[in-house]
Design a protein around this motif. Structure first.
Motif, PDB file in Angstrom:
ATOM      1  N   LYS A 189       0.794  -1.179  -0.140  1.00 31.66           N
ATOM      2  CA  LYS A 189       0.134  -0.125  -0.103  1.00 31.66           C
ATOM      3  C   LYS A 189       0.888   1.260   0.273  1.00 31.66           C
ATOM      4  N   ASP A 244      -5.280  -5.543  -0.603  1.00 28.82           N
ATOM      5  CA  ASP A 244      -5.606  -5.119   0.914  1.00 28.82           C
ATOM      6  C   ASP A 244      -7.299  -5.500   1.135  1.00 28.82           C
ATOM      7  N   SER A 245      -7.394  -5.938   2.178  1.00 30.08           N
ATOM      8  CA  SER A 245      -8.632  -6.601   2.450  1.00 30.08           C
ATOM      9  C   SER A 245     -10.043  -5.745   2.265  1.00 30.08           C
ATOM     10  N   GLU A 246      -9.740  -4.156   2.793  1.00 33.95           N
ATOM     11  CA  GLU A 246     -10.858  -3.576   2.802  1.00 33.95           C
ATOM     12  C   GLU A 246     -11.144  -2.908   1.416  1.00 33.95           C
ATOM     13  N   ALA A 277     -11.581  -0.881  10.855  1.00 37.56           N
ATOM     14  CA  ALA A 277     -10.390  -0.994  11.272  1.00 37.56           C
ATOM     15  C   ALA A 277     -10.649  -2.095  12.484  1.00 37.56           C
ATOM     16  N   SER A 278      -9.498  -2.761  13.047  1.00 43.18           N
ATOM     17  CA  SER A 278      -9.697  -3.832  14.150  1.00 43.18           C
ATOM     18  C   SER A 278      -9.623  -2.770  15.457  1.00 43.18           C
ATOM     19  N   HIS A 307      -1.807  -8.385  17.613  1.00 42.79           N
ATOM     20  CA  HIS A 307      -2.651  -7.964  16.784  1.00 42.79           C
ATOM     21  C   HIS A 307      -4.204  -8.935  17.329  1.00 42.79           C
ATOM     22  N   TRP A 362      -5.787 -10.358  13.072  1.00 48.00           N
ATOM     23  CA  TRP A 362      -4.932 -10.736  11.999  1.00 48.00           C
ATOM     24  C   TRP A 362      -3.278 -11.190  12.176  1.00 48.00           C
ATOM     25  N   MET A 417      -0.032 -10.893  10.620  1.00 45.01           N
ATOM     26  CA  MET A 417       0.840  -9.858   9.818  1.00 45.01           C
ATOM     27  C   MET A 417       2.054  -9.726   9.814  1.00 45.01           C
ATOM     28  N   ILE A 445       3.492  -3.531   9.340  1.00 49.91           N
ATOM     29  CA  ILE A 445       1.814  -3.339   9.357  1.00 49.91           C
ATOM     30  C   ILE A 445       1.050  -3.529  10.516  1.00 49.91           C
ATOM     31  N   SER A 458      -0.926  -0.835  12.217  1.00 49.36           N
ATOM     32  CA  SER A 458      -2.447  -1.194  12.747  1.00 49.36           C
ATOM     33  C   SER A 458      -2.398  -0.674  14.420  1.00 49.36           C
ATOM     34  N   ASN A 469      -2.202   2.668   9.792  1.00 48.18           N
ATOM     35  CA  ASN A 469      -2.505   1.645   8.630  1.00 48.18           C
ATOM     36  C   ASN A 469      -3.757   2.094   7.951  1.00 48.18           C
ATOM     37  N   LYS A 470      -4.894   2.590   8.895  1.00 48.51           N
ATOM     38  CA  LYS A 470      -6.327   2.786   8.273  1.00 48.51           C
ATOM     39  C   LYS A 470      -6.172   4.354   7.665  1.00 48.51           C
ATOM     40  N   GLU A 521      -4.815   3.330   4.358  1.00 50.89           N
ATOM     41  CA  GLU A 521      -6.030   2.810   3.554  1.00 50.89           C
ATOM     42  C   GLU A 521      -6.822   3.517   2.933  1.00 50.89           C
ATOM     43  N   MET A 524      -6.535 -13.695   4.332  1.00 48.20           N
ATOM     44  CA  MET A 524      -6.135 -12.694   2.960  1.00 48.20           C
ATOM     45  C   MET A 524      -6.228 -13.666   1.776  1.00 48.20           C
TER      46      MET A 524
HETATM   47  C1  LIG Z   1      -5.664  -7.523   6.625  1.00 44.06           C
HETATM   48  C2  LIG Z   1      -5.512  -6.495   6.052  1.00 44.06           C
HETATM   49  O1  LIG Z   1      -5.976  -5.894   5.371  1.00 44.06           O
HETATM   50  C3  LIG Z   1      -4.835  -5.322   7.133  1.00 44.06           C
HETATM   51  O2  LIG Z   1      -4.774  -4.061   6.402  1.00 44.06           O
HETATM   52  C4  LIG Z   1      -5.778  -5.155   8.406  1.00 44.06           C
HETATM   53  O3  LIG Z   1      -6.706  -4.327   7.919  1.00 44.06           O
HETATM   54  C5  LIG Z   1      -5.189  -4.828   9.431  1.00 44.06           C
HETATM   55  O4  LIG Z   1      -5.671  -4.625  10.219  1.00 44.06           O
HETATM   56  P1  LIG Z   1      -6.044  -3.405  11.309  1.00 44.06           P
HETATM   57  O5  LIG Z   1      -7.661  -3.195  10.790  1.00 44.06           O
HETATM   58  O6  LIG Z   1      -6.085  -3.264  12.620  1.00 44.06           O
HETATM   59  O7  LIG Z   1      -5.444  -1.881  10.634  1.00 44.06           O
END
Ligand SMILES: CC(=O)[C@@H](O)[C@H](O)COP(=O)(O)O
Ligand SMILES: NC(=O)C1=CN([C@@H]2O[C@H](COP(=O)(O)OP(=O)(O)OC[C@H]3O[C@@H](n4cnc5c(N)ncnc54)[C@H](OP(=O)(O)O)[C@@H]3O)[C@@H](O)[C@H]2O)C=CC1
Ligand SMILES: [Mn+2]
Length: 354
Positions: A112, A131-133, A153-154, A177, A180, A182, A186, A190, A195-196, A199, A242
């Motif tokens: 990313k 990227d999952s989102e 976001a987590s 985490h 996830w 990872m 990252i 997170s 990270n968000k 994103e 993923m």
């Molecule tokens: C798996 C994925 O796409 C990561 O980018 C994930 O989203 C990271 O976790 P956070 O939601 O905690 O940032």
């Protein structure tokens, strides 16, 4: 295909999908994990291998091994594959992304940082996001007027910590985490919520101008939501794995069964939270950054330097936020072209490392 970052979290999942669908692997690229690389070589038998350090070449069980960035770029250019999976971590993934585009390849993009730092100069029509989102948004989008795109976001490793204790958080703490598994960088991103923020920029470059936001969904079972103009909201639900986004990034017409469905009765309840600036101070520049997405290069460079310093115990966890916010204020600059991106990145790294 060409797999950059084959020994990492995304790389390993990509090779699992390559195995499942018997896909040809022409080039493997990794850094220092030669033990895992040698296992992968037995299974996938690529034509070319590139690693980060020339000293490790004798330890690699292959007759065509090269080292260093120039050779990563050459391997991409020389390859016959139409697809490059970019699962390198950090700004060092940008030149390979640009080279893949220049070589007319399709890119399955996990890196990313390429879009965060250089999104304005990357042809997003060549990219299928891993990227999952973003995979979730891509999956949900249809030919209807959209009001807002929302990613989840987590909350990261510290979502339930006392805020006062965050100053003392260690590297090991950041790696816990909630949902996830990872890579290290990252997982730190997170925990800071960087990270968000990345994103949101990534979404802006992939899907164009529009309204974007993020909320916390604590189980990471919803990855993206779209508010349509008509008042409907749709959500993308999938287990936190993923292999689903990777499968579609490799083949957009994927029709195989990849994951088990979520059993909502087993899940029973979901919890949503606001992303609070007190816990995640970088979040205060989120809107401003979305209005000035070209400044992503500044926060990316500052973040990478801050993470280096945090890992070396030169600064504390909350200083990562401070480094980014200070740099955002100090460097009010925007790249006009790709050369500028590299120049701004180099300048900020040099000055922040002093
Ligand atoms: C798996 C994925 O796409 C990561 O980018 C994930 O989203 C990271 O976790 P956070 O939601 O905690 O940032
Ligand atoms: N992990 C995930 O679930 C997700 C990751 N992403 C993004 O995907 C990217 C990769 O993340 P992730 O897989 O977690 O990261 P990892 O740290 O697990 O993997 C990084 C990979 O890059 C390789 N690498 C590092 N430096 C070099 C170098 N100088 N030359 C060649 N190869 C190098 C590593 O090799 P080695 O280990 O051999 O040193 C490894 O194969 C990041 O941009 C991340 O933000 C996006 C969404 C989800
Ligand atoms: Mn993500």
């Amino acid at each position: 295909m060409v797999v950059l970052g084959c020994t990492g979290s995304i790389g390993v999942n990509t090779l699992a999908i390559a195995k499942k669908f018997a896909l040809d692997v022409e080039v493997l690229v990794c850094g220092k994990n030669i033990k895992l690389l040698n296992e992968q070589l037995k299974e996938f038998n690529p034509k070319v291998v590139v690693i980060s350090d020339a000293d490790d070449i004798p330890s690699v069980n292959h007759s065509n091994v090269f080292a260093g960035e120039e050779n990563i770029l050459k391997a991409i250019e020389d390859s016959k594959s139409e697809l490059v999976v970019n699962a390198l971590v950090g700004f060092m993934g940008l030149r390979p992304t640009l080279k893949a585009i220049q070589s007319d390849k399709k890119i399955a993009l996990a890196n990313k940082e390429s879009l965060v730092a250089c999104g304005n100069f990357i042809d997003s029509s060549k990219i299928q996001p891993i990227d999952s989102e973003h995979f979730g948004l891509w999956y949900l989008l249809q030919d209807r007027p959209v009001k807002k795109m929302i990613i989840t976001a987590s909350g990261g490793a510290f979502r339930d910590w006392d805020i006062e204790k965050l100053h003392g958080a260690t590297l090991a703490d950041t790696q816990k985490h909630p949902n996830w598994s990872m890579g290290q960088k990252i997982t730190i991103d997170s925990a800071t919520m960087v990270n968000k923020m990345f994103e949101l920029l990534e979404a802006r470059w992939l899907f164009g101008e529009g309204k974007y936001d993020a909320i916390i969904e604590t189980k990471s079972l919803i990855h993206a939501l779209i508010d349509f103009k008509d008042g409907s909201t749709t959500a993308h639900f999938a287990h936190a794995n993923m292999q689903l986004p990777i499968s579609y990034a490799i083949d957009a017409k994927m029709d195989a069964s990849i994951l088990k469905h979520i059993d909502l009765l087993e899940v029973a309840s979901l919890e949503f939270r606001k992303i609070e600036q007190e816990r995640y101070p970088v979040w205060q520049i989120k809107n401003e950054l979305l209005n000035n997405p070209n400044r992503g290069v500044v926060i990316n460079a500052a973040n990478e330097v801050a993470i280096e310093k945090f890992i070396n115990k030169e600064i504390g966890f909350m200083d990562i936020h401070k480094t980014i916010l200070d740099a955002y204020e100090a460097y009010d600059i925007e790249p006009k072209n790709v050369d500028d991106v590299f120049a701004i990145d180099a300048k900020i790294r040099k000055e922040l490392r002093r």
